[in-house]
Structures are given as C-alpha cells and as structure tokens.
Design a protein around this motif. Structure first.
Motif, short mmCIF file in Angstrom:
data_model
loop_
_atom_site.label_atom_id
_atom_site.label_comp_id
_atom_site.label_asym_id
_atom_site.label_seq_id
_atom_site.Cartn_x
_atom_site.Cartn_y
_atom_site.Cartn_z
N PHE A 193 0.82 -1.21 0.00
CA PHE A 193 0.00 0.00 0.00
C PHE A 193 0.85 1.26 0.00
CE2 PHE A 193 -3.10 -3.11 1.36
CZ PHE A 193 -4.23 -2.70 0.67
N ILE A 194 0.26 2.32 -0.55
CA ILE A 194 0.95 3.59 -0.74
C ILE A 194 0.04 4.71 -0.25
CG2 ILE A 194 2.14 5.05 -2.42
CD1 ILE A 194 1.94 2.70 -4.39
N VAL A 195 0.63 5.72 0.36
CA VAL A 195 -0.13 6.91 0.72
C VAL A 195 0.74 8.14 0.51
CG1 VAL A 195 0.51 6.86 3.17
CG2 VAL A 195 -1.61 7.99 2.47
N HIS A 196 0.11 9.18 -0.02
CA HIS A 196 0.77 10.50 -0.14
C HIS A 196 0.12 11.37 0.93
CE1 HIS A 196 2.19 14.32 -1.54
NE2 HIS A 196 2.82 13.78 -2.56
N LEU A 197 0.92 11.94 1.80
CA LEU A 197 0.37 12.66 2.95
C LEU A 197 -0.48 13.85 2.56
CD1 LEU A 197 3.31 12.55 5.51
CD2 LEU A 197 1.49 10.90 5.10
N LYS B 168 -4.21 20.57 3.48
CA LYS B 168 -4.46 19.41 4.33
C LYS B 168 -3.34 18.37 4.21
CE LYS B 168 -9.51 19.48 4.57
NZ LYS B 168 -10.75 18.72 4.24
N SER B 169 -3.04 17.71 5.32
CA SER B 169 -2.04 16.66 5.32
C SER B 169 -2.37 15.65 6.41
CB SER B 169 -0.64 17.25 5.55
OG SER B 169 0.34 16.28 5.36
N ILE B 170 -1.81 14.45 6.28
CA ILE B 170 -2.06 13.39 7.26
C ILE B 170 -0.94 13.40 8.30
CG2 ILE B 170 -2.24 10.91 7.63
CD1 ILE B 170 -3.28 10.60 4.83
N ASP B 171 -1.32 13.24 9.55
CA ASP B 171 -0.37 12.96 10.61
C ASP B 171 -0.06 11.47 10.54
OD1 ASP B 171 1.06 12.53 12.91
OD2 ASP B 171 -0.63 12.81 14.26
N LEU B 172 1.11 11.12 10.01
CA LEU B 172 1.43 9.72 9.75
C LEU B 172 1.42 8.89 11.03
CD1 LEU B 172 2.15 7.86 7.38
CD2 LEU B 172 4.56 8.26 7.91
N ASP B 173 1.95 9.43 12.11
CA ASP B 173 1.95 8.68 13.37
C ASP B 173 0.53 8.44 13.85
OD1 ASP B 173 4.71 8.51 13.47
OD2 ASP B 173 4.92 10.40 14.57
N GLY B 174 -0.34 9.44 13.61
CA GLY B 174 -1.74 9.26 13.98
C GLY B 174 -2.41 8.18 13.15
N MET B 175 -2.10 8.14 11.85
CA MET B 175 -2.69 7.11 10.99
C MET B 175 -2.29 5.72 11.46
SD MET B 175 -2.30 6.53 6.86
CE MET B 175 -0.83 5.50 6.99
N LYS B 176 -1.08 5.60 11.97
CA LYS B 176 -0.58 4.28 12.38
C LYS B 176 -1.28 3.73 13.61
CE LYS B 176 4.02 4.81 10.31
NZ LYS B 176 5.48 4.93 10.56
N SER C 67 -10.00 10.96 9.37
CA SER C 67 -10.22 12.42 9.42
C SER C 67 -9.69 13.05 10.70
CB SER C 67 -11.72 12.72 9.27
OG SER C 67 -12.45 12.15 10.34
N SER C 68 -9.70 12.32 11.80
CA SER C 68 -9.21 12.89 13.06
C SER C 68 -7.69 13.04 13.08
CB SER C 68 -9.67 12.03 14.24
OG SER C 68 -9.15 10.72 14.14
N HIS C 69 -7.03 12.50 12.07
CA HIS C 69 -5.57 12.60 11.99
C HIS C 69 -5.14 13.46 10.79
CE1 HIS C 69 -5.38 9.56 15.10
NE2 HIS C 69 -6.19 8.81 14.37
#
Length: 404
Positions: free
Chosen positions: A80-84, A142-150, A132-134
């Motif tokens: 899997f791949i994600v772009h923040l 907008k960007s993702i908090d990678l640690d939060g996603m984990k 969404s909460s991360h």
C-alpha cells in the motif's frame, strides 16, 4: 479511557466462518519501509481508485528526471501507498513491482490480503471517520499525521476469510471496470457519429447516412427556422428560473444551485421559456468553448435571465436540431463571426449574426431518423451510467456490511 463501540462480527459473512474479528492498530499490521537504488525497476504513478500504473504508459504528461530515479522508493506488488497531501481517496495499492516518488510512504504486511484491505482503505468510513481525526490543515493545505494514521484500529480476521472477501470485491471491481469501459466506448462512439452524421465543411452529404436517403442536403439559416423569444415575464406569471448548463442541459436553478439565484423582484424582466424552446448560454467552458445551446425538455414553462438567447424553432425536427447543437459543426461559424474583446468567460456575438448561422437541412424524414438514432444512443449511455452507479452503490453497501 475510550470505549470501543465497533461491532465484532460483520453483518454479512460467509457461512464457513465464525468467531469474532479483532481490531489492531494500522502500524502493528502494516510496516512502513524504504528501499532505494532500484533503477532497474519501472517508475510507477497512481491512478485514484485503480492503484499504480506504469508511468510511461499513463495518460498523464508527467515530467521527471530519470537521473533521479535512484532516490525513488521500491514498492512491491500488493503493498500500500499513501501520499500525505493527496489522500482524499484513501490508500492506494501497487499492482506491480516498481519504484515511486519519494513523496510517497510505502507499507507492507505479511498477514494482510491486499484485495481485502483495499476497499476498506478507500471506504467513506476509513477516510471520513477513522482517518479524518488525523488530518490537519485546511483546503489545499491538508495533510495526514502519519503517526496518527498508524494508531487507527483496522479489522483483523483470518487470512482465509480475508481472501474470500477480497475475491468478492475483486470480482465486483472487474464488473464495474467492464461496465465503465463499455460506457466510455459508447461516449466515444456518440462523439464519432456526431462528427460523421452531420455535414462537414465542403460536403453535400454526410459521411455516414441511412441507406434509404440519397438526396444532397441543403442549408437553412437559423432565422428561417426559428424566431427569437422576446416574451418577458411582465406579470410574474412564472417564478421557476431555469439555467442552461453545458453538462446537464436546461434544468431548474433550484436543482443546480440548491436554491434560487435570481432575485424575485427582478424576474419580470426574464424571458419566458416554453417546452422545446432552445437556449444559448454565452458562458464558455472546456466542454462548451463557444457556450452551450440546449433544448428545454422539462415539459413545463419557466423563465431565464435576459443574458441568455432564447429561440423557438419551427419547420425542423426538434431532436435533430438538438443533436446538431451537440456537435461541433457550428463552433466554426461562431469563432469566425464572434466579436473581439469578449469577457474571458463569455462569448460575444451579435443577435443578427447569430441568427444568420447556417444549419444543415435534409428532408424532414431524414431529420427525424437522425434525431431518433441519437436519442436511442443517449438512452443506452444513460442506462449504462445508471448501471455503473448501482454497482458502486452495491460495493459501498457491501463494504459497510462485510467489515467491522
């Protein structure tokens, strides 16, 4: 202390499986990895909803320096791949081994079945609720908090059940893909037929024609087969305002904007638009480079701003004329005869010049045959679009009921 209220078993399940599912943090199931210096592998790019494709075979004009490929990250098939900063559709999957931009984050798991998790990671529940909460920032920032996603809890079940569920969604995706390809082919076919069933410059007969017709086509000026509508809503007899959209045709303003845009105090100056009247909207767009002309098929009268040109045809088949204006044949006349100095978003042409537009004019029987042909083709396209929408609704419902 938080209380987990997520159910432990899915609503829909294959009969051979029982027992509760569990929830584990994303980061304990999928491990992020970074492997570089794999220039022997092909560069990949992502197509939202379809995973990776070979970058050199994509339809995108992506500029990249091949000398920098050593800094690209290796991605394995099924990972899997994600772009923040480009995550609105959820996580994507890799359809083959390759390398991707270092802006992407790559994840692998020995215990996960890709086709099981892919629909979950692209579901509204995952993107709009769990993820969404991360997410931080606003709009394009907008960007993702990678640690939060984990730390997001994701469903866990046996690999055998994952495979069974994943196969269902793979088959459904295949059906949707086949239906989408057919839809796109129908659209391309309609575009080609619009070019070939109406006269091209210098021709006296169209390239494709029904065999029972042989005579050469003539021309009629628009002013000879239609009159400009100048009746205004003086007594405010009509209150429903129409709009003319390049994409949707003539529709109620309420349906298009979710509310009325027109000022109720000024609608007495609006034109009355009857059933089968045609309306020219001078607002230009990618789909309508000189503005769209559409037919009122709402089966009721309404009103339109005096910014539009409304005209009422006679002595010509309505459907034939409607499809003529969906072709690009008349664009050339508009470009040659339009006024200079028009606003960047509006096309400008004088009324008398507009109504001098030449319209290819075969016998009425041939007009009717052409109109019926394109109406039938459009019905097939609409039916195919509805089929795709229902399949996607089915998939969305299954994601809700086959996961916890």
């Amino acid at each position: 202390m938080t209380v987990d209220i997520r159910k432990k078993v899915p609503e829909i399940r294959f009969g051979e499986f029982d027992g509760e599912w569990s929830l584990k943090p994303f980061g304990s199931v999928f491990q992020e990895y970074t492997e570089k210096n794999h220039t022997e592998l092909p560069a990949l790019t992502i197509v939202q909803g379809h995973g990776t494709v070979l970058r050199d075979e994509s339809n995108r004009n992506i500029q990249y320096d091949k000398e920098n490929l050593s800094g690209y990250k290796k991605i394995k098939e099924g990972d899997f791949i994600v772009h923040l900063r480009s995550f609105e559709g959820g996580l994507e999957k890799s359809n083959s081994d390759g390398i991707v931009s270092p802006a992407y984050h790559t994840f692998h798991s020995d215990d996960a079945v890709t086709n099981f998790y892919y629909p979950f990671f692209r579901s509204c529940f995952f993107v709009d609720v769990l993820l969404s909460s991360h997410v931080y920032g606003i709009r394009d920032g907008k960007s993702i908090d990678l640690d939060g996603m984990k730390i997001i809890d994701i469903p866990i079940t046996s690999k055998s059940e994952q495979k069974k569920i994943g196969n269902i969604f793979s088959q459904l995706d295949s059906i949707i893909n086949i239906a989408t390809i057919r839809y796109e082919k129908l659209l391309a076919f309609k575009k080609a037929m619009l070019q070939r069933m109406f006269l091209q410059e210098g021709e006296s007969v169209p390239q494709i024609r029904f065999v029972e017709f042989e005579e050469e086509w003539g021309y009629a000026l628009l002013k000879d087969i239609a009159r400009k509508v100048i009746e205004r809503n003086d007594y405010r007899e009509y209150t429903e305002t129409f709009t003319n959209s390049a994409e949707y045709g003539i529709i109620s303003q309420r349906d298009y904007f979710d509310h009325d845009i027109s000022n109720a105090d000024n609608i007495n100056g609006y034109y009355i638009v009857a059933e089968n009247d045609f309306v020219y909207n001078p607002r230009i767009s990618t789909n309508a480079p000189v503005g769209p002309i559409n037919r009122n098929k709402l089966k009721r009268k309404g009103i339109m701003s005096p910014l539009y040109t409304v005209f009422r045809p006679h002595d010509i088949d309505y459907a034939y004329l409607e499809w003529f204006f969906k072709s690009q044949y008349w664009h050339t006349y508009m470009f040659y005869n339009g006024d200079n100095g028009a606003r960047y978003d509006r096309f400008s042409i004088k009324d008398d010049v507009f109504f001098d537009m030449p319209i290819p004019f075969p016998h009425m029987e041939e007009q009717q045959k052409i109109g019926e042909y394109f109406d039938t083709l459009e019905n097939a396209i609409t039916a195919q679009a509805q089929k795709i929408a229902k399949l996607k609704q089915m998939k969305s419902a299954l994601v809700q009921k086959m996961f916890i």
